[in-house]
Enzyme design. Structure first.
Site, PDB file in Angstrom:
ATOM      1  N   VAL A 195     -34.471 -22.747 -22.490  1.00 36.53           N
ATOM      2  CA  VAL A 195     -35.216 -23.968 -22.763  1.00 36.53           C
ATOM      3  C   VAL A 195     -34.965 -24.336 -24.217  1.00 36.53           C
ATOM      4  O   VAL A 195     -34.904 -23.460 -25.090  1.00 36.53           O
ATOM      5  CB  VAL A 195     -36.727 -23.775 -22.509  1.00 36.53           C
ATOM      6  CG1 VAL A 195     -37.514 -25.010 -22.926  1.00 36.53           C
ATOM      7  CG2 VAL A 195     -36.988 -23.443 -21.044  1.00 36.53           C
ATOM      8  N   CYS A 196     -34.785 -25.621 -24.467  1.00 31.11           N
ATOM      9  CA  CYS A 196     -34.612 -26.126 -25.824  1.00 31.11           C
ATOM     10  C   CYS A 196     -33.398 -25.448 -26.488  1.00 31.11           C
ATOM     11  O   CYS A 196     -32.370 -25.238 -25.841  1.00 31.11           O
ATOM     12  CB  CYS A 196     -35.907 -25.907 -26.605  1.00 31.11           C
ATOM     13  SG  CYS A 196     -36.074 -26.872 -28.115  1.00 31.11           S
ATOM     14  N   THR A 197     -33.515 -25.081 -27.757  1.00 29.57           N
ATOM     15  CA  THR A 197     -32.380 -24.493 -28.466  1.00 29.57           C
ATOM     16  C   THR A 197     -32.117 -23.043 -28.089  1.00 29.57           C
ATOM     17  O   THR A 197     -31.208 -22.418 -28.631  1.00 29.57           O
ATOM     18  CB  THR A 197     -32.580 -24.592 -29.989  1.00 29.57           C
ATOM     19  OG1 THR A 197     -33.894 -24.130 -30.331  1.00 29.57           O
ATOM     20  CG2 THR A 197     -32.419 -26.031 -30.463  1.00 29.57           C
TER      21      THR A 197
END
Length: 227
Positions: free
Chosen positions: A98-100
């Site tokens: 998720v995300c970075t």
């Protein structure tokens, strides 16, 4: 269903707790928060999370998930973390982020040749790790699943739950969480936010992660030398 989330200092807690709340409602689910040690881990929200397992004691997951946050640069530079991810990915059914957190998977060499997404502000870096950047909220490519920035983790969790347990069960999870988003503002992407809001975010990054680009590049260079 064993679900292991990587826990590292200065993680964005919602990257982890959002999808964890969703995936914990899969049939027979067990969620582990896996840290390098058993010490409490600070999040970027100002409160810590406590690992339930370490690299040495964690079980073999069906789902491996890496959240993001400003702390990803440290995770990308920690060889013990990358080694654990590589080893665990050999056994996991699903390798996700998720995300970075996608960039941590990338630094471990786990996204080369896979379509992937990440937070909009770091999206351009996916290609440096051999991934194929896709600007979508959730991206599936074989057993790799990546979610966009922060709140996309809930969408990611529901989409993955549907693949595993069926759409009816995912809809049941959505209802049980009353996930019926109706944001009071339409400023959740750089295309919709005002220039002043975007500039404010960029100043935040400059303050807390001024060396982020250089450290991303160094991680990409290390991966290239390793391969």
């Amino acid at each position: 269903m064993q679900i292991s989330f990587l826990l590292f200092p200065h993680v964005t807690q919602l990257d982890l707790t959002g999808p964890a709340q969703v995936l914990s409602r899969l049939p027979d689910a067990k969620v582990e928060l896996v840290g390098k040690t058993s010490d409490a881990v600070p999040t970027d929200a100002g409160f810590p999370l406590l690992p339930t397992a370490t690299f040495d004691t964690a079980g073999t997951p069906d789902i491996l998930c890496v959240p993001g946050g400003f702390g990803v640069t440290g995770a990308m530079e920690d060889e013990a973390t990358l080694a654990w991810l590589r080893h665990t990915a050999e056994q996991a059914q699903w390798i996700t982020s998720v995300c970075t957190g996608a960039l941590v998977l990338g630094a471990a060499g786990l996204l080369r040749g896979y379509r992937a997404t990440t937070h909009w502000a770091s999206h351009e870096w996916l290609a440096a790790f051999g991934a194929i950047p896709v600007k979508e909220r959730v991206v599936f490519d074989r057993n790799r699943v990546t979610g966009g920035g922060v709140t996309a983790g809930i969408d990611f969790g529901l989409a993955l739950a549907a693949r595993i347990a069926g759409e009816d069960h995912a809809r049941f999870i959505q209802l049980s969480l009353e996930y019926d988003p109706a944001p009071p503002f339409d400023a959740g992407s750089p295309d919709k936010a005002s220039s002043a809001t975007l500039e404010r975010y960029q100043k935040l990054v400059a303050r807390f992660a001024s060396d982020r680009a250089a450290r991303y590049q160094a991680a990409a260079d290390r991966l290239q030398r390793r391969e």
